[in-house]
Motif scaffolding. Structure first.
Motif, PDB file in Angstrom:
ATOM      1  N   ASP A 159     -26.348 -15.900  97.217  1.00  0.00           N
ATOM      2  CA  ASP A 159     -27.562 -15.228  97.792  1.00  0.00           C
ATOM      3  C   ASP A 159     -27.923 -14.367  96.580  1.00  0.00           C
ATOM      4  N   PHE A 160     -29.128 -15.281  95.831  1.00  0.00           N
ATOM      5  CA  PHE A 160     -29.626 -14.154  94.910  1.00  0.00           C
ATOM      6  C   PHE A 160     -31.097 -13.950  95.118  1.00  0.00           C
ATOM      7  N   ARG A 161     -31.401 -14.009  96.238  1.00  0.00           N
ATOM      8  CA  ARG A 161     -32.956 -13.894  96.810  1.00  0.00           C
ATOM      9  C   ARG A 161     -33.378 -12.406  96.335  1.00  0.00           C
ATOM     10  N   LYS A 162     -32.320 -11.471  96.079  1.00  0.00           N
ATOM     11  CA  LYS A 162     -33.054 -10.182  95.611  1.00  0.00           C
ATOM     12  C   LYS A 162     -32.073  -9.895  94.509  1.00  0.00           C
ATOM     13  N   PHE A 163     -32.411  -9.173  93.457  1.00  0.00           N
ATOM     14  CA  PHE A 163     -31.629  -9.108  92.131  1.00  0.00           C
ATOM     15  C   PHE A 163     -30.294  -8.363  92.431  1.00  0.00           C
ATOM     16  N   THR A 164     -29.380  -9.142  92.014  1.00  0.00           N
ATOM     17  CA  THR A 164     -28.095  -9.173  92.176  1.00  0.00           C
ATOM     18  C   THR A 164     -27.232  -8.971  90.921  1.00  0.00           C
ATOM     19  N   ASN A 165     -26.215  -8.111  90.751  1.00  0.00           N
ATOM     20  CA  ASN A 165     -25.264  -7.945  89.596  1.00  0.00           C
ATOM     21  C   ASN A 165     -24.712  -9.444  89.266  1.00  0.00           C
ATOM     22  N   LEU A 166     -24.887  -9.975  88.454  1.00  0.00           N
ATOM     23  CA  LEU A 166     -24.471 -11.494  88.025  1.00  0.00           C
ATOM     24  C   LEU A 166     -22.846 -11.516  87.817  1.00  0.00           C
ATOM     25  N   GLN A 167     -22.558 -10.527  87.163  1.00  0.00           N
ATOM     26  CA  GLN A 167     -20.944 -10.566  86.893  1.00  0.00           C
ATOM     27  C   GLN A 167     -20.200 -10.205  88.205  1.00  0.00           C
ATOM     28  N   GLN A 168     -20.817  -9.512  89.339  1.00  0.00           N
ATOM     29  CA  GLN A 168     -20.065  -9.191  90.530  1.00  0.00           C
ATOM     30  C   GLN A 168     -20.035 -10.504  91.262  1.00  0.00           C
ATOM     31  N   SER A 169     -21.064 -11.107  91.183  1.00  0.00           N
ATOM     32  CA  SER A 169     -21.116 -12.631  92.120  1.00  0.00           C
ATOM     33  C   SER A 169     -20.261 -13.612  91.265  1.00  0.00           C
ATOM     34  N   ILE A 170     -20.196 -13.630  90.073  1.00  0.00           N
ATOM     35  CA  ILE A 170     -19.163 -14.224  89.321  1.00  0.00           C
ATOM     36  C   ILE A 170     -17.739 -14.301  89.810  1.00  0.00           C
ATOM     37  N   ASP A 171     -17.657 -12.731  89.918  1.00  0.00           N
ATOM     38  CA  ASP A 171     -16.184 -12.315  90.198  1.00  0.00           C
ATOM     39  C   ASP A 171     -15.762 -12.871  91.672  1.00  0.00           C
ATOM     40  N   ALA A 172     -16.768 -12.684  92.649  1.00  0.00           N
ATOM     41  CA  ALA A 172     -16.453 -13.034  93.893  1.00  0.00           C
ATOM     42  C   ALA A 172     -16.397 -14.613  94.112  1.00  0.00           C
ATOM     43  N   ASN A 173     -17.096 -15.249  93.162  1.00  0.00           N
ATOM     44  CA  ASN A 173     -17.202 -16.958  93.500  1.00  0.00           C
ATOM     45  C   ASN A 173     -16.145 -17.504  92.716  1.00  0.00           C
ATOM     46  N   GLU A 174     -15.492 -16.691  91.700  1.00  0.00           N
ATOM     47  CA  GLU A 174     -14.649 -17.491  90.504  1.00  0.00           C
ATOM     48  C   GLU A 174     -15.446 -18.357  89.666  1.00  0.00           C
ATOM     49  N   GLY A 175     -16.713 -17.843  89.462  1.00  0.00           N
ATOM     50  CA  GLY A 175     -17.512 -18.382  88.500  1.00  0.00           C
ATOM     51  C   GLY A 175     -18.650 -19.647  89.398  1.00  0.00           C
ATOM     52  N   PHE A 176     -19.649 -19.963  88.722  1.00  0.00           N
ATOM     53  CA  PHE A 176     -20.738 -20.967  89.187  1.00  0.00           C
ATOM     54  C   PHE A 176     -20.739 -22.132  88.360  1.00  0.00           C
ATOM     55  N   ASP A 177     -20.636 -23.417  88.965  1.00  0.00           N
ATOM     56  CA  ASP A 177     -21.255 -24.545  88.480  1.00  0.00           C
ATOM     57  C   ASP A 177     -21.839 -25.291  89.717  1.00  0.00           C
ATOM     58  N   ASP A 178     -22.971 -24.773  90.154  1.00  0.00           N
ATOM     59  CA  ASP A 178     -23.870 -25.013  91.430  1.00  0.00           C
ATOM     60  C   ASP A 178     -25.064 -25.195  91.263  1.00  0.00           C
ATOM     61  N   ALA A 179     -25.435 -25.997  92.414  1.00  0.00           N
ATOM     62  CA  ALA A 179     -26.874 -26.341  92.116  1.00  0.00           C
ATOM     63  C   ALA A 179     -27.846 -25.669  93.266  1.00  0.00           C
ATOM     64  N   PHE A 180     -28.743 -25.061  93.210  1.00  0.00           N
ATOM     65  CA  PHE A 180     -29.608 -24.182  94.113  1.00  0.00           C
ATOM     66  C   PHE A 180     -30.834 -24.894  94.460  1.00  0.00           C
TER      67      PHE A 180
END
Length: 345
Positions: free
Chosen positions: A225-246
């Motif tokens: 959920d990036f519909r509002k400005f979100t700290n990218l590194q915190q989201s990366i840590d929570a998801n163990e990185g991204f290789d995803d399609a929005f």
């Protein structure tokens, strides 16, 4: 507005030329003929220097010593095609595969492996480099031949527009290009000071080989959920990185930016727009040893040093209804635009 050209090396028998485009604000970009690669996006700094917003390499060879596809043009088809198979005009096709039996980023004969011919153009408020190449079935294994054009334009609004066109006079084929651009807007070697906004309510469910299952999931109460400005590194840590399609550019969203990336410390910001149905985000959660990016001054690159934002039609669209139209018909011309607008906040 200025345009500069220089031959930088001979790579595997190809003479590689670097083309620099400079606007009236001192912002500049450079591109390489090899791979129609976006080599630099240089913005002025307070000390009179420049900061490169892109992860890049000093030589053409550097782009091919790893599998990052760093800032290169991707085509005919961005993303993965399951098993390298699809049906087109009632006929089943098998195209070359290059990852776990699937076809990734156009396969082993992709745009990024071609040395492109080029011309340049200039107007009162912009400068452009125009790359062209005949894309041949005998080279990449996809059906049909067509004329491809990739135009990088820098204007005085500090906006970079990449236009991808295909003019097809022959049999039906596929066309879903993108630029695999990696960004780091900060003066650090991580994304901890970056915030990201993506205008997306949904993302694709992927299988273990990162192939879309066909299911579309809601971003609510997830790290997606990036519909509002979100700290990218915190989201990366929570998801163990991204290789995803929005999923982007849904109903009522066509006039909105696809994404906005901001570095909160420097105030640098990029706004991304496109007509595509998808935005693929890749955050380099793992990286091979020995990859030396030019901005690292000889140091090895580190995981999550940059984020790739790839605007395109959704991956494997040819095998999934409602993922976007990637068919290029006979006697048809298609053009897609991706824009990156820089601001200093």
């Amino acid at each position: 507005m200025d345009i500069f050209r220089s031959v930088i090396e001979n790579f595997e028998g190809h003479v590689v030329t670097k083309i620099r485009l400079v606007n009236d604000n001192g912002t500049e970009i450079s591109c390489l003929t090899m791979g129609a690669t976006w080599n630099e996006f240089l913005v002025p700094t307070e000390d009179g220097g420049h900061h490169n917003l892109l992860l890049s390499f000093d030589t053409a060879k550097g782009y091919y010593d790893n599998s990052l596809c760093c800032c290169q043009s991707i085509g005919r088809v961005a993303g993965r095609i399951k098993n390298g198979q699809f049906t087109l005009d009632g006929k089943q096709y098998q195209v070359p595969t290059n990852e776990n039996g699937n076809t990734l980023h156009g396969g082993p004969g992709s745009y990024r492996f071609l040395n492109w011919g080029y011309t340049t153009s200039r107007s009162a408020n912009s400068v452009s480099v125009i790359f062209q190449k005949h894309i041949k079935e005998s080279r990449d294994g996809f059906p049909g031949n067509y004329l491809a054009t990739i135009i990088y334009t820098l204007d005085n609004a500090n906006r970079v527009t990449i236009s991808y066109s295909a003019l097809n006079r022959e049999s039906e084929t596929l066309f879903n290009p993108t630029c695999h651009a990696y960004f780091n807007l900060s003066d650090k070697r991580d994304l901890s000071s970056h915030s990201l906004m993506i205008n997306s309510n949904e993302y694709l469910q992927l299988d273990d080989e990162l192939i879309p299952t066909g299911r579309v999931l809601q971003v609510d109460e997830t790290p997606y959920d990036f519909r509002k400005f979100t700290n990218l590194q915190q989201s990366i840590d929570a998801n163990e990185g991204f290789d995803d399609a929005f999923v982007v550019n849904g109903p009522g969203m066509a006039t909105k930016p696809v994404a906005v990336l901001r570095d909160n410390e420097s105030g640098r910001q990029l706004t991304l727009k496109s007509e595509g149905t998808g935005l693929v985000m890749y955050t380099m959660p793992e990286i091979d040893d020995g990859i030396k990016l030019s901005r690292d001054h000889g140091l090895d690159a580190v995981p999550c040093e940059g984020v790739a934002l790839e605007a395109q039609q959704l991956p494997d669209a040819i095998n999934n209804e409602n993922f976007g139209d990637v068919v290029l018909k006979k006697n048809e011309k298609k053009t897609y635009h991706i824009t990156f607008e820089f601001e200093q906040k």
